[in-house]
Scaffold this motif. Structure first.
Motif, PDB file in Angstrom:
ATOM      1  N   PHE A  36      25.000  68.778  43.155  1.00 47.56           N
ATOM      2  CA  PHE A  36      24.112  69.917  43.331  1.00 47.56           C
ATOM      3  C   PHE A  36      23.151  69.698  44.484  1.00 47.56           C
ATOM      4  N   GLY A  38      19.148  71.354  46.038  1.00 46.33           N
ATOM      5  CA  GLY A  38      17.943  72.099  45.679  1.00 46.33           C
ATOM      6  C   GLY A  38      17.268  72.573  46.943  1.00 46.33           C
ATOM      7  N   HIS A  59      20.518  71.136  53.978  1.00 43.56           N
ATOM      8  CA  HIS A  59      20.901  71.153  52.570  1.00 43.56           C
ATOM      9  C   HIS A  59      22.376  71.521  52.408  1.00 43.56           C
ATOM     10  N   TYR A  97      13.117  78.520  43.843  1.00 39.72           N
ATOM     11  CA  TYR A  97      13.923  77.314  43.974  1.00 39.72           C
ATOM     12  C   TYR A  97      15.371  77.719  43.774  1.00 39.72           C
ATOM     13  N   ARG A  99      19.413  76.531  43.346  1.00 42.86           N
ATOM     14  CA  ARG A  99      20.235  75.410  42.895  1.00 42.86           C
ATOM     15  C   ARG A  99      21.718  75.716  43.139  1.00 42.86           C
ATOM     16  N   PHE A 101      25.592  74.454  43.293  1.00 43.45           N
ATOM     17  CA  PHE A 101      26.285  73.459  42.466  1.00 43.45           C
ATOM     18  C   PHE A 101      27.790  73.573  42.694  1.00 43.45           C
ATOM     19  N   ILE A 122      25.600  79.309  42.600  1.00 40.19           N
ATOM     20  CA  ILE A 122      24.179  79.192  42.954  1.00 40.19           C
ATOM     21  C   ILE A 122      23.379  80.037  41.970  1.00 40.19           C
ATOM     22  N   GLY A 124      18.987  80.748  40.900  1.00 38.76           N
ATOM     23  CA  GLY A 124      17.637  80.515  41.382  1.00 38.76           C
ATOM     24  C   GLY A 124      16.601  80.843  40.339  1.00 38.76           C
ATOM     25  N   LYS A 156      24.317  64.033  45.715  1.00 41.83           N
ATOM     26  CA  LYS A 156      23.546  64.363  44.506  1.00 41.83           C
ATOM     27  C   LYS A 156      24.549  64.647  43.383  1.00 41.83           C
ATOM     28  N   SER A 158      25.947  64.956  39.813  1.00 42.40           N
ATOM     29  CA  SER A 158      25.255  65.329  38.579  1.00 42.40           C
ATOM     30  C   SER A 158      25.298  64.223  37.534  1.00 42.40           C
ATOM     31  N   ALA A 255      11.556  69.838  45.132  1.00 42.16           N
ATOM     32  CA  ALA A 255      10.730  70.433  44.081  1.00 42.16           C
ATOM     33  C   ALA A 255       9.309  69.890  44.134  1.00 42.16           C
TER      34      ALA A 255
END
Length: 305
Positions: A36, A38, A59, A97, A99, A101, A122, A124, A156, A158, A255
Motif C-alpha cells: 500500500f 499513503g 508515491h 488521506y 490509501r 493498495f 484506492i 480515502g 510497503k 502489508s 500521516a
C-alpha cells in the motif's frame, strides 16, 4: 470514527465506498500479500476548485516498485490516472488521506505469488493530525524490526505491518503514544509507521537505508529540504542512548508529517526544537504550494474537469 470519501477506486472504476468489497477468501486477506501507499491531499488555498497532492509521482513510483516485489505489474501512470479520477468523483473540500493498495485478489488458499490474480484499489478519508503536533511520548519496543533478508522492506508490504501493529499496541497499552523499534543489530530503526531523525550539535542525523527502515518519502523530502537549507545531513546507525542526549528528536511520515518526540521512556526531552520547527514550517509551505523552490513536489488536480 473515520469519515471515508463517498467513492473508492475498485476493479478499474469509481464505485460507492460501501460497494468496494472483497471476498472473505481473498488471498491477500489471509497471507498479507499486498502493498500500500499513503498520500495526503489538501484543497488548494490559493485557487478554489483544486486539490494539492504532495509528491504524488514519487508515491506512485514506490507503489509500482512495491507491486514488483509481489511479482505484480502496476504502472505509475495507472496509479496517477486512478487518483485523479477518484478525486474528481469525490470533490473533497477538506484535507484527506489517500490509501492506494495493490493486492493478490485471487481466492486460492496456497501461499504463492505465481499464477495468481492481482488488483488495485484506492480509498480515502478525511484526516487532520495523525499524531499530536505538540509531540508524542515513545517507548522502546520489545519487538524487533524485520530484516530485509526476511521481508522486502523496500516496499510497503502489508504483511510486514504485524510487527508495527504489535509495537504500537504495546506502547499504547503501557501508557505511551508510539513505539520505536530496534533492528536485529541493536540499532534504532524506525517507529511503528514513521522514520526517525535526531539533531546533535547542529547535524541532522537519521538511520540509513541499511538499518532496515522503510524508504519513507517524507523522510527523503526532509533530507533534501534540510540540505537546501544548509544543514549537514548524516545517514548512519543510531544508538539508543543517542536518543536521550540528542538536542532534538522527531518523527516523519505521510500521516505523521513532522512530529516531535517530547518524552522517551521516562525521560522528558527538550522542547526547544529550532531545526525541526524550521523544517516543519518549510514543509507546510511546500505542501500548500507557497514555496517556489519546491513547487515541483506538488501536483494540482482540477476537480471541475
Amino acid at each position: 470514527m473515520h469519515q471515508f470519501l463517498p467513492y473508492a477506486w475498485f476493479q478499474g472504476r469509481c464505485v460507492p465506498f460501501e460497494d468496494a468489497k472483497v471476498s472473505v477468501a481473498t488471498h491477500a486477506l489471509h497471507y498479507g500479500t499486498g502493498a500500500f501507499g499513503g498520500m495526503r491531499a489538501i484543497p488548494d488555498p490559493s485557487k478554489p476548485g483544486g486539490m494539492l497532492l504532495f509528491r504524488a509521482e514519487r508515491h506512485a513510483r514506490r507503489l509500482s516498485q512495491s507491486a514488483r516485489l509481489l511479482l505484480a505489474e502496476l504502472s505509475e501512470a495507472t496509479v496517477m490516472d486512478a487518483l485523479v479520477t477518484m478525486l474528481r468523483a469525490n470533490r473533497p473540500t477538506t484535507p484527506i488521506y489517500l490509501r492506494p493498495f495493490v493486492y493478490t485478489s485471487d481466492l486460492g488458499i496456497a501461499p504463492r505469488l505465481h499464477n495468481i490474480e492481482t488488483d488495485f484499489l484506492i480509498y480515502g478519508l478525511e484526516l487532520g493530525d495523525y499524531l499530536s503536533p505538540e509531540g508524542v511520548s515513545c517507548r522502546i519496543s520489545s519487538w524487533t524490526r524485520q530484516e530485509d533478508r526476511s521481508l522486502p522492506l523496500r516496499g510497503k508490504i502489508s504483511g510486514a505491518y504485524i510487527t508495527s501493529s504489535l509495537a504500537k499496541t504495546e506502547a499504547v497499552s503501557s501508557g505511551f503514544d508510539e513505539a520505536l523499534l530496534m533492528n536485529t543489530r541493536g540499532k534504532v530503526s524506525e517507529a511503528s509507521g514513521m522514520n526517525l531523525f535526531i539533531v546533535r550539535d547542529g547535524d541532522l542525523i537519521t538511520p540509513g537505508v541499511d538499518q532496515d527502515i522503510l524508504e519513507g518519502i517524507t523522510r527523503a523530502s526532509v533530507i533534501e529540504l534540510a540540505k537546501s537549507m544548509g544543514l549537514n545531513v548524516i545517514e548512519r546507525p543510531v544508538d539508543k542512548t543517542e536518543l536521550f542526549i540528542a538536542d532534538e528528536v522527531f518523527l516523519t511520515g505521510t500521516a505523521a508529517k513532522i512530529t516531535p518526540i517530547r518524552q522517551l521512556e521516562s525521560t522528558v526531552l527538550s522542547n526547544q526544537r529550532p531545526v525541526m520547527d524550521a523544517l516543519r514550517q518549510r514543509l507546510i509551505a511546500i505542501t500548500e504550494g507557497r514555496d517556489e523552490q519546491f513547487r515541483h513536489w506538488v501536483t494540482r488536480v482540477e476537480l471541475d474537469r
